[in-house]
Design an enzyme around this catalytic site. Structure first.
Site, PDB file in Angstrom:
ATOM      1  N   PHE A  68      63.565  51.695  31.149  1.00 23.79           N
ATOM      2  CA  PHE A  68      62.709  51.640  32.336  1.00 23.79           C
ATOM      3  C   PHE A  68      62.913  52.837  33.261  1.00 23.79           C
ATOM      4  O   PHE A  68      62.033  53.175  34.061  1.00 23.79           O
ATOM      5  CB  PHE A  68      62.928  50.334  33.106  1.00 23.79           C
ATOM      6  CG  PHE A  68      64.234  50.246  33.840  1.00 23.79           C
ATOM      7  CD1 PHE A  68      64.342  50.664  35.159  1.00 23.79           C
ATOM      8  CD2 PHE A  68      65.371  49.735  33.206  1.00 23.79           C
ATOM      9  CE1 PHE A  68      65.553  50.578  35.837  1.00 23.79           C
ATOM     10  CE2 PHE A  68      66.573  49.648  33.874  1.00 23.79           C
ATOM     11  CZ  PHE A  68      66.678  50.074  35.188  1.00 23.79           C
ATOM     12  N   THR A  69      64.036  53.531  33.127  1.00 22.71           N
ATOM     13  CA  THR A  69      64.295  54.673  34.013  1.00 22.71           C
ATOM     14  C   THR A  69      63.352  55.845  33.735  1.00 22.71           C
ATOM     15  O   THR A  69      63.299  56.786  34.539  1.00 22.71           O
ATOM     16  CB  THR A  69      65.754  55.150  33.901  1.00 22.71           C
ATOM     17  OG1 THR A  69      66.030  55.534  32.552  1.00 22.71           O
ATOM     18  CG2 THR A  69      66.718  54.051  34.331  1.00 22.71           C
TER      19      THR A  69
END
Length: 199
Positions: A120-121
């Site tokens: 998700f980063t």
């Protein structure tokens, strides 16, 4: 109209009417926010080998193939997953030893493996010096969505050749980037949308 910002840098500035009276300046940062990519993002790396370790244990590993870090945007749909799956499996990132062409074969043509890792980063943005991940899909929705993406890869290719990490876990990803070769894919950029329509 252009805004001069130094001796060589020129940044376009858009003008817009506000309330039908007068005009106001819309700076580059506003334009960037409005045009921010809203798409599934994949960071594809050609590797000699790669593995994922969780709590000191290797949970997945591959030999030659592709390591794919996947960022899921909050607005992603099945169409985004279909695009990423198709493009990753068909990207010509491998050489053809018979013809000498450097960019000729896909991971499927080479019968290599794919290691998918949810990250998700990839949708992190800095606010000052602090990362903000609010545009990434939340974990409750993202977990089944990511599982459906894995199923797409396994159904489109050899299921045994598709590996993955552990969704939501703290992972250590080890890789030997071959080249190095790294490509970024966004599922709904204007160029990719046109490309999808032509293929």
């Amino acid at each position: 109209m252009q805004l001069q910002c130094g001796w060589r840098c020129r940044v376009p500035v858009a003008l817009a009417r506000v309330g039908g009276v007068g005009r106001t300046r819309i700076g580059p940062s506003t334009v960037r926010r409005r045009n921010a990519v809203k798409a599934m993002r994949a960071m594809v790396q050609r590797v000699a080998s790669a593995s994922v370790e969780v709590e000191g244990r290797i949970v997945s590993e591959i030999g030659p193939g592709l390591l794919v870090l996947v960022g899921i945007h909050d607005s992603d749909s099945d169409a985004d997953a279909d695009y990423i799956c198709r493009k990753v499996l068909n990207m010509r990132l491998f050489p053809n030893e018979n013809t000498g062409k450097a960019w000729d074969h896909s991971v499927m043509q080479k019968n290599y493996q794919v290691l998918l890792v949810s990250q998700f980063t990839l949708y992190g943005f800095l606010k000052g010096n602090k990362p903000d991940f609010h545009v990434a899909m939340g974990p409750q929705r993202a977990k089944p969505f990511y599982a459906s993406l894995l199923d797409r890869f396994r159904n489109a290719y050899n299921s045994d050749a598709i590996k993955d990490g552990v969704f939501g876990a703290m992972m250590k990803v080890n890789l030997v980037n071959d080249g190095p070769v790294t490509m970024q894919l966004d599922s709904q950029s204007p160029k990719n949308t046109a490309d999808a329509a032509e293929s």
